[in-house]
Design a protein around this motif. Structure first.
Motif, PDB file in Angstrom:
ATOM      1  N   LEU A 265       0.827  -1.206   0.000  1.00  0.00           N
ATOM      2  CA  LEU A 265       0.000   0.000   0.000  1.00  0.00           C
ATOM      3  C   LEU A 265       0.865   1.260   0.000  1.00  0.00           C
ATOM      4  O   LEU A 265       0.595   2.213  -0.745  1.00  0.00           O
ATOM      5  CB  LEU A 265      -0.924   0.001   1.226  1.00  0.00           C
ATOM      6  CG  LEU A 265      -2.181  -0.864   1.157  1.00  0.00           C
ATOM      7  CD1 LEU A 265      -2.793  -1.023   2.549  1.00  0.00           C
ATOM      8  CD2 LEU A 265      -3.214  -0.244   0.205  1.00  0.00           C
ATOM      9  N   ARG A 266       1.880   1.279   0.813  1.00  0.00           N
ATOM     10  CA  ARG A 266       2.766   2.444   0.876  1.00  0.00           C
ATOM     11  C   ARG A 266       3.503   2.640  -0.450  1.00  0.00           C
ATOM     12  O   ARG A 266       3.614   3.763  -0.953  1.00  0.00           O
ATOM     13  CB  ARG A 266       3.769   2.291   2.018  1.00  0.00           C
ATOM     14  CG  ARG A 266       3.146   2.433   3.398  1.00  0.00           C
ATOM     15  CD  ARG A 266       4.222   2.368   4.485  1.00  0.00           C
ATOM     16  NE  ARG A 266       5.284   3.330   4.246  1.00  0.00           N
ATOM     17  CZ  ARG A 266       5.222   4.615   4.563  1.00  0.00           C
ATOM     18  NH1 ARG A 266       4.145   5.116   5.150  1.00  0.00           N
ATOM     19  NH2 ARG A 266       6.243   5.420   4.303  1.00  0.00           N
ATOM     20  N   GLY A 350       3.582  12.437   4.792  1.00  0.00           N
ATOM     21  CA  GLY A 350       2.330  12.613   5.522  1.00  0.00           C
ATOM     22  C   GLY A 350       1.126  12.229   4.683  1.00  0.00           C
ATOM     23  O   GLY A 350       0.170  11.621   5.178  1.00  0.00           O
ATOM     24  N   TRP A 351       1.149  12.596   3.391  1.00  0.00           N
ATOM     25  CA  TRP A 351       0.048  12.229   2.492  1.00  0.00           C
ATOM     26  C   TRP A 351      -0.030  10.713   2.349  1.00  0.00           C
ATOM     27  O   TRP A 351      -1.117  10.123   2.431  1.00  0.00           O
ATOM     28  CB  TRP A 351       0.251  12.883   1.132  1.00  0.00           C
ATOM     29  CG  TRP A 351      -0.857  12.625   0.153  1.00  0.00           C
ATOM     30  CD1 TRP A 351      -2.004  13.358  -0.006  1.00  0.00           C
ATOM     31  CD2 TRP A 351      -0.935  11.562  -0.804  1.00  0.00           C
ATOM     32  NE1 TRP A 351      -2.790  12.809  -1.003  1.00  0.00           N
ATOM     33  CE2 TRP A 351      -2.149  11.705  -1.510  1.00  0.00           C
ATOM     34  CE3 TRP A 351      -0.091  10.491  -1.132  1.00  0.00           C
ATOM     35  CZ2 TRP A 351      -2.538  10.831  -2.526  1.00  0.00           C
ATOM     36  CZ3 TRP A 351      -0.475   9.619  -2.133  1.00  0.00           C
ATOM     37  CH2 TRP A 351      -1.691   9.789  -2.819  1.00  0.00           C
ATOM     38  N   VAL A 352       1.116  10.073   2.129  1.00  0.00           N
ATOM     39  CA  VAL A 352       1.137   8.608   2.004  1.00  0.00           C
ATOM     40  C   VAL A 352       0.632   7.965   3.285  1.00  0.00           C
ATOM     41  O   VAL A 352      -0.177   7.024   3.253  1.00  0.00           O
ATOM     42  CB  VAL A 352       2.565   8.125   1.666  1.00  0.00           C
ATOM     43  CG1 VAL A 352       2.670   6.605   1.814  1.00  0.00           C
ATOM     44  CG2 VAL A 352       2.956   8.553   0.263  1.00  0.00           C
ATOM     45  N   ASP A 353       1.077   8.458   4.436  1.00  0.00           N
ATOM     46  CA  ASP A 353       0.648   7.904   5.714  1.00  0.00           C
ATOM     47  C   ASP A 353      -0.862   8.008   5.877  1.00  0.00           C
ATOM     48  O   ASP A 353      -1.529   7.043   6.275  1.00  0.00           O
ATOM     49  CB  ASP A 353       1.373   8.649   6.844  1.00  0.00           C
ATOM     50  CG  ASP A 353       0.995   8.129   8.225  1.00  0.00           C
ATOM     51  OD1 ASP A 353       1.503   7.057   8.610  1.00  0.00           O
ATOM     52  OD2 ASP A 353       0.187   8.805   8.901  1.00  0.00           O
ATOM     53  N   ALA A 354      -1.429   9.175   5.561  1.00  0.00           N
ATOM     54  CA  ALA A 354      -2.868   9.383   5.735  1.00  0.00           C
ATOM     55  C   ALA A 354      -3.678   8.544   4.758  1.00  0.00           C
ATOM     56  O   ALA A 354      -4.685   7.922   5.129  1.00  0.00           O
ATOM     57  CB  ALA A 354      -3.201  10.872   5.553  1.00  0.00           C
ATOM     58  N   VAL A 355      -3.245   8.486   3.507  1.00  0.00           N
ATOM     59  CA  VAL A 355      -3.981   7.738   2.490  1.00  0.00           C
ATOM     60  C   VAL A 355      -3.920   6.235   2.770  1.00  0.00           C
ATOM     61  O   VAL A 355      -4.934   5.530   2.670  1.00  0.00           O
ATOM     62  CB  VAL A 355      -3.419   8.069   1.090  1.00  0.00           C
ATOM     63  CG1 VAL A 355      -3.933   7.079   0.046  1.00  0.00           C
ATOM     64  CG2 VAL A 355      -3.784   9.486   0.690  1.00  0.00           C
ATOM     65  N   ARG A 371       1.317   0.967  11.181  1.00  0.00           N
ATOM     66  CA  ARG A 371       1.497   2.398  10.952  1.00  0.00           C
ATOM     67  C   ARG A 371       2.473   2.996  11.961  1.00  0.00           C
ATOM     68  O   ARG A 371       3.391   3.738  11.576  1.00  0.00           O
ATOM     69  CB  ARG A 371       0.150   3.111  11.048  1.00  0.00           C
ATOM     70  CG  ARG A 371       0.208   4.602  10.771  1.00  0.00           C
ATOM     71  CD  ARG A 371      -1.105   5.288  11.148  1.00  0.00           C
ATOM     72  NE  ARG A 371      -1.285   6.544  10.451  1.00  0.00           N
ATOM     73  CZ  ARG A 371      -2.275   7.392  10.702  1.00  0.00           C
ATOM     74  NH1 ARG A 371      -3.180   7.088  11.623  1.00  0.00           N
ATOM     75  NH2 ARG A 371      -2.384   8.520  10.024  1.00  0.00           N
ATOM     76  N   GLU A 372       2.310   2.687  13.209  1.00  0.00           N
ATOM     77  CA  GLU A 372       3.188   3.240  14.237  1.00  0.00           C
ATOM     78  C   GLU A 372       4.613   2.721  14.082  1.00  0.00           C
ATOM     79  O   GLU A 372       5.581   3.467  14.263  1.00  0.00           O
ATOM     80  CB  GLU A 372       2.643   2.893  15.626  1.00  0.00           C
ATOM     81  CG  GLU A 372       3.388   3.555  16.776  1.00  0.00           C
ATOM     82  CD  GLU A 372       3.358   5.082  16.698  1.00  0.00           C
ATOM     83  OE1 GLU A 372       4.320   5.709  17.189  1.00  0.00           O
ATOM     84  OE2 GLU A 372       2.383   5.639  16.148  1.00  0.00           O
ATOM     85  N   THR A 373       4.758   1.447  13.745  1.00  0.00           N
ATOM     86  CA  THR A 373       6.091   0.881  13.549  1.00  0.00           C
ATOM     87  C   THR A 373       6.829   1.600  12.436  1.00  0.00           C
ATOM     88  O   THR A 373       8.013   1.951  12.570  1.00  0.00           O
ATOM     89  CB  THR A 373       5.993  -0.618  13.227  1.00  0.00           C
ATOM     90  OG1 THR A 373       5.377  -1.301  14.322  1.00  0.00           O
ATOM     91  CG2 THR A 373       7.370  -1.216  12.978  1.00  0.00           C
ATOM     92  N   LEU A 374       6.146   1.844  11.343  1.00  0.00           N
ATOM     93  CA  LEU A 374       6.787   2.512  10.207  1.00  0.00           C
ATOM     94  C   LEU A 374       7.057   3.978  10.494  1.00  0.00           C
ATOM     95  O   LEU A 374       8.058   4.544  10.039  1.00  0.00           O
ATOM     96  CB  LEU A 374       5.913   2.361   8.963  1.00  0.00           C
ATOM     97  CG  LEU A 374       6.017   0.961   8.328  1.00  0.00           C
ATOM     98  CD1 LEU A 374       4.830   0.680   7.422  1.00  0.00           C
ATOM     99  CD2 LEU A 374       7.313   0.839   7.545  1.00  0.00           C
ATOM    100  N   ARG A 375       6.192   4.623  11.250  1.00  0.00           N
ATOM    101  CA  ARG A 375       6.456   6.014  11.631  1.00  0.00           C
ATOM    102  C   ARG A 375       7.736   6.119  12.451  1.00  0.00           C
ATOM    103  O   ARG A 375       8.575   6.998  12.219  1.00  0.00           O
ATOM    104  CB  ARG A 375       5.282   6.565  12.443  1.00  0.00           C
ATOM    105  CG  ARG A 375       4.092   7.024  11.606  1.00  0.00           C
ATOM    106  CD  ARG A 375       2.990   7.558  12.507  1.00  0.00           C
ATOM    107  NE  ARG A 375       1.987   8.318  11.783  1.00  0.00           N
ATOM    108  CZ  ARG A 375       0.972   8.948  12.375  1.00  0.00           C
ATOM    109  NH1 ARG A 375       0.845   8.909  13.693  1.00  0.00           N
ATOM    110  NH2 ARG A 375       0.097   9.629  11.655  1.00  0.00           N
ATOM    111  N   ARG A 376       7.880   5.228  13.395  1.00  0.00           N
ATOM    112  CA  ARG A 376       9.092   5.261  14.233  1.00  0.00           C
ATOM    113  C   ARG A 376      10.326   4.918  13.410  1.00  0.00           C
ATOM    114  O   ARG A 376      11.395   5.507  13.604  1.00  0.00           O
ATOM    115  CB  ARG A 376       8.935   4.283  15.394  1.00  0.00           C
ATOM    116  CG  ARG A 376       7.880   4.708  16.409  1.00  0.00           C
ATOM    117  CD  ARG A 376       7.729   3.692  17.522  1.00  0.00           C
ATOM    118  NE  ARG A 376       6.726   4.094  18.497  1.00  0.00           N
ATOM    119  CZ  ARG A 376       6.353   3.350  19.533  1.00  0.00           C
ATOM    120  NH1 ARG A 376       6.908   2.154  19.720  1.00  0.00           N
ATOM    121  NH2 ARG A 376       5.439   3.797  20.377  1.00  0.00           N
TER     122      ARG A 376
END
Length: 483
Positions: A265-266, A350-355, A371-376
């Motif tokens: 997805l990302r 940020g756009w990719v994360d939200a979508v 999501r949290e794992t990839l953000r960190r």
């Protein structure tokens, strides 16, 4: 700088039981005229050479390579020849590619070796990207941007992304090459042409070595072609690395299929953005280039390296690169360039994360955890990203990813998917760094003020009356060009 011309001193003396002729030659010049200012006395054709074989005198290569077996000696001379014969750009990219592939072949620290991708993994990646694109159709108005989906080995990732890295790194490396000549006094630069050429060749090789090692390590960490927020792969090609995806999801307690699908997805979301926002790639790479060209080289450190350079220890330049010689100039222009780059990276991520979250949340039970794992992971970066930060003075990590993601999500609620994605039509329509500080103010802004743009367009057309206005009439709310 050293008292010896060009800072290239003579190599240290041998032990007492070593070559007495060499020691004597160093002390008195050996009766052969002045000692070689470059410290390469034992090379035939240079002052102080110890005869046709070049074995005597103050030959540093005897000390460098004398204890090696014939195979190692041949490899060392081959590498030295590559370094000194290189005449290309600021980075020896052939060497970088070779070293990156060698690093990949050695495997990661956990002992996982690279391997060719099998048919099962290729099929799994293609199906994951296909399904991801279907899910994204509901989350964004941008159509699919992945013409093909491929599964890469780590070595294939190196080969495919090398052109993009060259575009990113060359501007900084070019500044280093110029600085290596600039540290010499001006009156010596004309006389030292061959030496400067040699130094730049060695600098290109050293840079190539360091970039190659960093790419090799990074190839063991990335899970796709867009991990750093930039389009590294050829256009329209969504790529995932099955071996690294398996390592990434190993200890998460999430089924491997869900991990692969979330990462697909990302990757697919990045592909949509880069494919259908034609100015975005040049905007990002231009921001990197603008920032890189404002980098200044720490000439004091470089002078120390050149002034104390010992031919027996050419790794000094490499060590200096590892320690970092680059600092951003403390100017308003450089600060603005850094702000533009950080904001651009944050808006993309940020756009990719939200979508992706909007597409995955209703369908994957592990969406929040992934999501949290990839953000960190993006916030901290790995050792390879830190190496690039040291080498080129630039961190390709979005510092404000969470702020940007919240702003895009709020825009979705307030304006809908089409209104949100419509902002990618032009870079001037995107949120700025100050908008990330006040997302509500940006989200609920009634309309943008195009009055200045109106004026510019009118002047460009030869007069304010020749171009229809973009603003609305204050009294009627109707477009001025309809009146």
């Amino acid at each position: 700088m050293s008292d010896t011309p060009f800072g290239f001193g003579l190599p240290p003396e041998e032990p007492e039981d070593g070559d007495e002729g060499k020691k004597k030659d160093q002390q008195g010049g050996g009766g052969q005229g002045p000692a070689n200012p470059f410290g390469f006395g034992g090379i035939p054709g240079l002052p102080g050479a110890g005869g046709p074989g070049g074995a005597g005198g103050d030959n540093p290569f005897a000390a460098m390579f004398g204890s090696m077996n014939p195979n190692d000696l041949g490899a060392a001379f081959q590498q030295l020849g590559q370094m000194l014969s290189y005449e290309g750009g600021p980075v020896n990219w052939d060497m970088a590619k070779d070293i990156a592939r060698q690093t990949v072949s050695q495997g990661t620290q956990d002992g996982v070796k690279d391997a060719s991708v099998g048919p099962a993994d290729r099929t799994a990646v293609q199906e994951a990207v296909r399904l991801a694109d279907l899910w994204l159709d509901d989350a964004t108005s941008l159509p699919s941007g992945a013409g093909t989906a491929v599964a890469w080995s780590r070595a294939e990732w190196v080969e495919a992304t090398l052109p993009a890295w060259k575009e990113l790194v060359d501007p900084v490396a070019e500044r280093v090459g110029m600085a290596m000549g600039d540290v010499l006094p001006e009156e010596m630069q004309a006389m030292a042409g061959p030496l400067i050429g040699m130094m730049r060749s060695m600098g290109g090789a050293m840079f190539g070595s360091q970039i190659g090692q960093a790419l090799g390590v990074l190839a063991g960490e990335v899970v796709g072609s867009t991990d750093v927020g930039l389009p590294l792969a050829p256009a329209g090609k969504a790529a995932l690395l099955p071996l690294n995806i398996e390592a990434f999801g190993k200890d998460l307690g999430v089924p491997q299929e869900e991990v692969r699908l979330y990462l697909a997805l990302r990757e697919a979301a990045h592909q949509r953005l880069f494919a259908h926002v034609p100015w975005l790639r040049s905007h990002l790479f231009g921001a990197v280039d603008g920032y890189a060209r404002g980098i200044k080289v720490d000439t004091t450190k470089l002078e120390d390296v050149v002034g104390q350079f010992d031919p027996q220890n050419p790794e000094q330049i490499q060590e200096a690169l590892q320690q970092g010689m680059f600092q951003p100039e403390d100017t308003p222009e450089q600060k603005a360039a850094l702000a533009r780059l950080e904001t651009a990276l944050a808006l993309v991520e940020g756009w990719v994360d939200a979508v992706v979250h909007a597409a995955a949340k209703p369908r994957l039970s592990s969406a929040d955890a992934l999501r949290e794992t990839l953000r960190r992971r993006r916030a901290t970066g790995g050792p390879a990203e830190q190496t690039f930060a040291t080498l080129i003075g630039l961190e390709l990590r979005p510092r404000r990813l969470r702020d940007a993601s919240r702003l895009w999500a709020s825009l979705t609620d307030a304006r809908g998917v089409d209104g949100r994605d419509g902002l990618w039509a032009h870079p001037d329509m995107l949120p700025t760094a100050s908008d990330l500080d006040d997302p509500d103010g940006f989200v609920h802004r009634e309309q943008l003020d195009f009055s200045e743009l109106d004026k510019m367009l009118g002047e460009a057309a030869g007069g304010s009356g020749d171009k229809p206005k973009l603003t609305k009439d204050d009294d009627t709310g109707e477009d001025d060009d309809t009146k």
